[in-house]
Scaffold this motif. Sequence first.
Motif, PDB file in Angstrom:
ATOM      1  N   ALA A   1      35.912   6.026 -16.843  1.00 34.72           N
ATOM      2  CA  ALA A   1      36.578   5.035 -17.691  1.00 34.72           C
ATOM      3  C   ALA A   1      35.857   4.902 -19.029  1.00 34.72           C
ATOM      4  O   ALA A   1      36.484   4.788 -20.089  1.00 34.72           O
ATOM      5  CB  ALA A   1      36.627   3.690 -16.975  1.00 34.72           C
TER       6      ALA A   1
ATOM      7  N   GLY B   1      37.230   5.901 -22.765  1.00 31.43           N
ATOM      8  CA  GLY B   1      37.188   4.911 -23.835  1.00 31.43           C
ATOM      9  C   GLY B   1      36.636   5.445 -25.143  1.00 31.43           C
ATOM     10  O   GLY B   1      36.763   4.791 -26.188  1.00 31.43           O
TER      11      GLY B   1
ATOM     12  N   PRO C   1      35.616  -3.096 -23.784  1.00 36.03           N
ATOM     13  CA  PRO C   1      35.831  -1.654 -23.920  1.00 36.03           C
ATOM     14  C   PRO C   1      35.038  -1.079 -25.078  1.00 36.03           C
ATOM     15  O   PRO C   1      34.622  -1.807 -25.990  1.00 36.03           O
ATOM     16  CB  PRO C   1      37.347  -1.556 -24.178  1.00 36.03           C
ATOM     17  CG  PRO C   1      37.918  -2.823 -23.634  1.00 36.03           C
ATOM     18  CD  PRO C   1      36.874  -3.867 -23.827  1.00 36.03           C
TER      19      PRO C   1
ATOM     20  N   ASP D   1      40.811   1.404 -15.710  1.00 34.49           N
ATOM     21  CA  ASP D   1      39.608   1.025 -16.447  1.00 34.49           C
ATOM     22  C   ASP D   1      38.705   0.192 -15.542  1.00 34.49           C
ATOM     23  O   ASP D   1      38.725  -1.039 -15.569  1.00 34.49           O
ATOM     24  CB  ASP D   1      39.980   0.241 -17.712  1.00 34.49           C
ATOM     25  CG  ASP D   1      40.655   1.134 -18.727  1.00 34.49           C
ATOM     26  OD1 ASP D   1      40.430   2.348 -18.678  1.00 34.49           O
ATOM     27  OD2 ASP D   1      41.416   0.613 -19.560  1.00 34.49           O
TER      28      ASP D   1
END
Length: 844
Positions: free
Chosen positions: A512, A516, A163, A551
Amino acid sequence: MKELKNDILEHWLNIELTSVAHKMGLINANRVVSYNETLIYNSVRCLDYESIMVASPDVNYIITVIGLMWEHINFEEYDLRKIIVKFLSRIGYPTSAIICDENFDRANCEFTVLDSYIDEITTTINQLNNEVNIGNRKYLLTNFQKKIWDSMDNDKILGISAPTSAGKSFVILLKIVNRLRTENIDIVYIVPTLSLLNQVMEDFNRELKANGVENYWITNSFDGKQVKDRKNIYVMTQEKAIAAFDNFDEAFSKKLILVADEIQNIERIEEDSDQRAKILFDTLLEFRYKDNVDKIIISGPRIEEIDKVGESIFGIETIDHTTNISPVLNLTYSIKKKDKRYFLKQYCILTKNPLVIWIENTNLIKCYGKKIYTNDYLEYLSCIVNKIGRNSQNIIFAPTISTARKIAVALEFPVTQYNSDLVEYYRNSVSENYSLCETLMKGVAYHHGKLPLHVRRTLEVAIANKNVSNVVCTTTLLQGVNLPAQNIFIRNPHLYIKKTSDAVELTNYEMANLRGRAGRLLKDYVGRTFVMDEDAFAETEGYEQIELFEDESKELSTSYEQKFQEYKWEIEDALKNDKVVDETMKKYGYIISYIRQSVLRYGKDSKYRMDNVGIKLTQKQVAAIILKLKNLSIPKEVCYKNRYWDPFVLEKIYTDFDLIVPKTPSEKGAKNKLNKILKWLRDKEETAFMYKKYIPSLYQNGQSRSIMVSLGLHWANGIKLYDIFNNDRYKGDSGAEKIDETIELLQKTISFNLPLLLKPIYDIKNPDSCFLVCMQLGAINNITRAMIEMGIPRETSLYLFEKIFLNFKGNEKNELSEENIREIIKQHYDNLPYWIQVQLNFIK
């Protein structure tokens, strides 16, 4: 314990949901859920058990619960800071615990005193596993970062997928700095954007200085000079890197470490319109065949099977470092309409279904389900951002560059920092009518890929320093640009206002990645994304209703195989019959050019190289192409320097072009000569396709093309933006919009596309001319061009030339090396204005 874990999580998420809904003004205070002593006691007991008794603790769960507790507990009543440090140290995330300890000793990586001597000992033992030393300095890493650190000692190729906030770039930087302390080795660090380039250069400079590394050289271009004892750090876009291979026989010949950040940008290599992805892919392939590459690191957010990506590109085993753990909890809130009622939904990675709350104050919601950014919608957006984002850093996502400006102009927030000095700087270096000057005075900025570089750099510093709290941003946010924010607001997935046949949407993966970006590493436990229209996502292809805001990871294409197989007959027919790449081959013509260029460069060996990228030709076909290319009269070197041109098109230019080319942008008649060249390229059957590819349709003909040429020559002659915009065309509201349009024209078409279009002609007719370099960089004198090549923004380089170098005599100007220029700038640094200084930190 499992049932207790789930109950605790659901209770804290409900506290968060109702708190946010009330803060947005969507529900009344009596519906807000609160915590009690029993919940806190059970939460601590559960976290203690999960972090010490379980063989593989659920790190995401622990970080989520701690993050929610940190957000909502009154710490004067329940001071849990010390126990949070203990829990996070146990699970290998001591870096996240730094937020809890305002007196954390960063120099020695030490937390303040815990509740007991035993706690101090156990926390210290846990922490030792995550400490690394660079000389006398200590750094604290997560478990994931520590694995990368160790792997960089032992493994040839690393693929890192994580991430956004996992800190992968930081640990790569630290390890490289550690090696540079003791080794004479070069670094090539490939980044996708100029904003990220500047950020990485400054990060390197900061850490190298902090750790006492000497004799290093940070640059964003390759000049062919190989200083034996100097450690070169090349932070480059893929375009700069591929140009080094095209223009120098021995590019990057010293032992080196290669880093390719944001590797997901190769995903569109098979799309005919995306040349940047192809350039990145081809750049990585060039490094594959070099023997002096000591180590390769590729990284990106949530890449599927990144080890296979690395192995496909570089041909050897890649060690996979993948995590789905983020030190920052990302929550997504969306407004959903069902029948005539509105709901606020909360999406969390740990919950199977979103939590939902009914919205009672619906009068606040406006323009739901619509696309146009009307005044009503902008008023509604401003209200929500004000309610949620007061005292926070906020990013408002815009679908297009022009819309970003429109949104920023329309919004207005309470201003605590007027930024009058920054506004004055932009008025004097761009225009008094520059929209960013207007928006900054109202507490808003806009950020996109077409800002002038000096504006981009200074604006990012202002945002990082919290001088600006509200930023309207386009997809540049997805390219790794570090714009710290706690909240992100997005209306819908449309990257357009009016839908056309070539309109695109924000993909689930990009969404996603965008989500993030909410939450700042080492600053926040929770980052929030607010979706203003959930139905727009649910109705868009690629977003499944059940997994709407999950995600999602990205599977990357690492070859041309699919496109080659799809158009195999057409490609082979064109190769067999010597067909020139033209507009009828738009979907696959780049593969024909790639094949001919590969065969021209590598002869029989090209079959092996093409096999590696999914282009399967027989040896007999390769031999036939070799024979056909032998008939070309154009020098091979010209073809090598223009790798994205069909050699047969280059041959036509070589044999047929007979116009006079201007040697410099300042010579008499340059405009007329350039206009004639462009008309020739437009009207010539074999070159018309490339002309349309590089010149926007708006500027291809007549008066519009003439305006483009005039602007291009002003730019190439080093005319400041302020002087370019100092005429009636750029006055008033329409003029403010034209300023942004012209900046985009200058920075994309004139400094990038136009030189690419003209390069074959200059390589043939006048390879020693400075004309194209002047156009690329936007300057005519040697010193200013040298500063721009060093990474100093154009407008700042023009300013420095006037303030520092103008009085140098002619011969002295020509004899100044880059080392001399750097040293002179350092000598004058302390006397320069602040907003000039911040652009020069990487050479200070």
